[in-house]
Design a protein around this motif. Structure first.
Motif, PDB file in Angstrom:
ATOM      1  N   ARG A   2       2.303   8.167 -10.002  1.00  0.00           N
ATOM      2  CA  ARG A   2       1.339   8.043  -9.740  1.00  0.00           C
ATOM      3  C   ARG A   2       0.499   7.541 -10.474  1.00  0.00           C
ATOM      4  O   ARG A   2       0.728   7.573 -12.252  1.00  0.00           O
ATOM      5  N   GLN A   3      -0.332   6.547 -10.205  1.00  0.00           N
ATOM      6  CA  GLN A   3      -1.011   5.495 -11.080  1.00  0.00           C
ATOM      7  C   GLN A   3      -2.746   6.671 -11.339  1.00  0.00           C
ATOM      8  O   GLN A   3      -3.215   6.733 -10.797  1.00  0.00           O
ATOM      9  N   ARG A  31      -8.464   1.481  -8.128  1.00  0.00           N
ATOM     10  CA  ARG A  31      -7.214   2.206  -8.109  1.00  0.00           C
ATOM     11  C   ARG A  31      -6.156   0.864  -7.557  1.00  0.00           C
ATOM     12  O   ARG A  31      -4.910   0.820  -7.783  1.00  0.00           O
ATOM     13  N   TRP A  35      -3.310  -4.696  -7.297  1.00  0.00           N
ATOM     14  CA  TRP A  35      -2.472  -5.302  -6.126  1.00  0.00           C
ATOM     15  C   TRP A  35      -3.336  -6.018  -4.610  1.00  0.00           C
ATOM     16  O   TRP A  35      -2.486  -6.499  -3.794  1.00  0.00           O
ATOM     17  N   TYR A  81       3.024  -4.669   0.511  1.00  0.00           N
ATOM     18  CA  TYR A  81       2.497  -2.815   0.024  1.00  0.00           C
ATOM     19  C   TYR A  81       1.843  -1.758   0.788  1.00  0.00           C
ATOM     20  O   TYR A  81       3.048  -0.960   0.206  1.00  0.00           O
ATOM     21  N   ILE A  85       5.486  -0.770  -0.864  1.00  0.00           N
ATOM     22  CA  ILE A  85       5.361  -0.838  -2.978  1.00  0.00           C
ATOM     23  C   ILE A  85       4.201   0.235  -2.861  1.00  0.00           C
ATOM     24  O   ILE A  85       4.311   1.117  -4.129  1.00  0.00           O
ATOM     25  N   ARG A  86       3.092   0.769  -2.093  1.00  0.00           N
ATOM     26  CA  ARG A  86       2.537   1.522  -2.517  1.00  0.00           C
ATOM     27  C   ARG A  86       3.395   3.202  -3.171  1.00  0.00           C
ATOM     28  O   ARG A  86       2.918   3.748  -3.214  1.00  0.00           O
ATOM     29  N   LEU A  88       5.943   3.315  -3.873  1.00  0.00           N
ATOM     30  CA  LEU A  88       6.903   3.584  -5.435  1.00  0.00           C
ATOM     31  C   LEU A  88       5.449   3.915  -6.317  1.00  0.00           C
ATOM     32  O   LEU A  88       5.967   4.554  -7.159  1.00  0.00           O
ATOM     33  N   THR A  89       4.179   3.192  -6.275  1.00  0.00           N
ATOM     34  CA  THR A  89       3.384   3.671  -7.301  1.00  0.00           C
ATOM     35  C   THR A  89       2.615   4.280  -6.879  1.00  0.00           C
ATOM     36  O   THR A  89       1.483   4.768  -8.116  1.00  0.00           O
ATOM     37  N   THR A  91       0.413   4.777  -5.215  1.00  0.00           N
ATOM     38  CA  THR A  91      -1.703   3.982  -4.942  1.00  0.00           C
ATOM     39  C   THR A  91      -1.606   4.526  -3.738  1.00  0.00           C
ATOM     40  O   THR A  91      -1.175   5.043  -2.751  1.00  0.00           O
TER      41      THR A  91
END
Length: 165
Positions: A2-3, A31, A35, A81, A85-86, A88-89, A91
């Protein structure tokens, strides 16, 4: 993973507002702000590749991507994203792109056509000049959030109000 929530600098907030994100909550924007550059980074990479290789095919493919980005509030590269990607991040999804950014993508699409034509017609110096200028403009927004086409749009149609401090 978690970012953690970050804060935007006033400069970054203003530059993103100029791009058309002025209605997005500043905490939500903070946040995902890094990206938002992904799409432009990929466009810069393809623009540079197409220019260095003097490839009309790559530049025309990028023009098509830019045309779709101009017509839609979701840039095609934002999908990388949003659907990958999101996850994994940790976000949230990217906000919809505003008219100033879409205007910039439209200018990019139009600008790529003469660059591709120049290479296909054997005018390599003109192709390198046009492709190089486009790549510079896209690289600028992908690294600093300074979007020259959005600034042109705002100069014509008005600037967003400053956010409350």
């Amino acid at each position: 993973m978690r970012q953690t929530s970050k804060e935007l600098t006033p400069r970054t907030s203003r530059l993103l507002d100029i791009q058309g994100f002025e209605t997005v909550d500043v905490q939500e924007l903070a946040r995902v702000a890094p990206w938002l550059r992904l799409a432009f980074g990929l466009c810069a990479l393809l623009g540079a590749l197409g220019t260095v290789l003097a490839s009309p095919a790559i530049l025309l493919a990028l023009a098509a991507i830019a045309a779709v980005a101009a017509a839609s509030p979701v840039h095609p590269f934002d999908l990388i994203y949003n659907y990958g990607i999101r996850r994994l991040t940790g976000t949230g999804p990217l906000p919809r792109r505003g008219v100033p950014t879409r205007f910039g993508c439209g200018l990019g699409a139009v600008f790529l056509l003469p660059a591709a034509w120049a290479f296909s017609a054997g005018h390599v110096v003109a192709g390198y000049a046009l492709g190089g200028m486009l790549t510079f403009v896209v690289l600028l927004v992908s690294t600093t959030d300074i979007c020259i086409p959005s600034m042109i749009y705002r100069s014509i149609f008005g600037w967003p109000p400053a956010r409350d401090a």
